[in-house]
Design an enzyme around this catalytic site. Sequence first.
Site, PDB file in Angstrom:
ATOM      1  N   HIS A  81      11.456  23.345 -11.683  1.00  0.00           N
ATOM      2  CA  HIS A  81      10.762  22.330 -11.175  1.00  0.00           C
ATOM      3  C   HIS A  81      11.154  20.852 -11.263  1.00  0.00           C
ATOM      4  CE1 HIS A  81       7.006  20.026 -10.667  1.00  0.00           C
ATOM      5  NE2 HIS A  81       6.322  21.082 -10.498  1.00  0.00           N
ATOM      6  N   GLY A 163       7.737  -1.999 -17.216  1.00  0.00           N
ATOM      7  CA  GLY A 163       9.051  -1.834 -17.868  1.00  0.00           C
ATOM      8  C   GLY A 163      10.207  -2.507 -17.152  1.00  0.00           C
ATOM      9  N   ALA A 171      14.672  10.259 -22.174  1.00  0.00           N
ATOM     10  CA  ALA A 171      13.218  10.558 -21.636  1.00  0.00           C
ATOM     11  C   ALA A 171      13.034  10.259 -20.329  1.00  0.00           C
ATOM     12  CB  ALA A 171      12.297  10.085 -22.470  1.00  0.00           C
ATOM     13  N   GLY A 172      13.831   9.338 -19.729  1.00  0.00           N
ATOM     14  CA  GLY A 172      13.691   9.176 -18.267  1.00  0.00           C
ATOM     15  C   GLY A 172      12.824   8.179 -17.935  1.00  0.00           C
TER      16      GLY A 172
END
Length: 490
Positions: A81, A163, A171-172
Amino acid sequence: MSTLVECVPNFSEGRDNTRVDAIVDAMKIPGVYLLDREMDADHNRCVITLAGEREPIQEAAIRGVGKAAELIDLTKHQGAHPRMGAADVVPFIPIDGVTIEDCVAMARHVGEEIWKRHQVPVYLYEAAATTPERANLENIRRGQFEGIRDEIATNPARKPDYGDPRVHPTAGATVVGARKFLIAYNVFLNTTDVDIAKKIAKAVRFSSGGFRFVKGAGFLVRGLAQVSMNLTDFEQTSVHRVFEYVKREAARYGVMPVSSEIVGLIPKKALEQAAEWFLQVENFDSSLILENRLAAVMSGKMAVGGLRAGVEPFLEQLAAPTATPGGGSAAAAAGAMAAGLAHMVAAMSRGKKAYLQYQSQLSTVIARLAQLREELKAAIDADAESYNAVMNAYKQGRESTDGDVIIDAALRQATRVPLSVAEQAREVAELAAKLGPMTNPSMKSDLTTASALAKAAIEGALANVDINLQSMKDAAFAVEIRNKAAALRS
């Protein structure tokens, strides 16, 4: 007023039960309930379904993203995925006492908090998207974690909504949004040739010319080719239609479905639609299902002891000296009654020898009238809730510098509900008119009553639209809605 929101966070971990346990535990707080947990090793992904009150479910989502950031390293992650974050996507879905606009506000709050607490950048999608391009998740996730990591600092289109322009090193980034109920539906084929699944997915998904409200991709899962799909509006594009189309496309390549699966949960109504379609039950209606009938009787929506006993509570509420339910709810009720009457006339003619030539048309009309009736019934409460939301917005507006924005958001929703009622009632009237030549002429009076009720629903609903627009500051929205209302009146 109580609120109920669903949240379905997807995490990039489908093989390690211990990690998933820890993420779920982090989200267990008072007022939040775990409804479902799905893990898929091939996709290397888990889907957690939560429901709860508005405030606690936001906190649960923030904590879940934080725990995923601690435990999942995307630099070592592999799976079928696509993914861009340890917590990949966090959607909020309105269930009861909240609107999609409420869920947009929740998504923005959660996105801001995720960055502040966990230093994971956040993109907003679907109804919460800040640009049209970001409404579609695939556009945001293009290139996955690695592609975003390489471009986020240099490509302005990759700048997150919350951000700094840098991904969390392990964690991307996370996508947070608000949307309607989505059904994750996968069909397995009796082949290992994943290219066939990809071709079928291309044929069925909307972005490449297929069904509206369907997203699709092809994968190799558990040793079989899988057509993996998301149905973003099952009431417009139903599960059974999608399955039949996949089956037909598969036959072109000499293969066939061997099974299908639901990831997460599915609304009961979607299964009722499939049952009616595949069984071709002549007089099917959701009220024929035992559990539905029991729930209606026990909740007071259908009283034992006569028709008057069933409708009287609503009539008494209309007569009470309270603002809700009011004209908007009454208009929705009139529309629902019109759909019910027309449905009855069509159902009593379908299958009869004299009308066999109209069997297919009657089945199509019956299915659509059943859907319209359910939507109009839901609008009875939705109209009252939207009015209450407007009153609350006026109270909040007096205490906020963004008062006009808050009030206009509530007014927009309070306008959309009766506009939708008018559109649905207009369709009921059109269907009732079509039924005349295809049904028993002795039931003409029932169709006449249905048409009159539909007309009353349209007029009453549009009167509510007009009154809401008078207080609207958003001139462009008001013009758009007035044009639609004028078209309905014509």
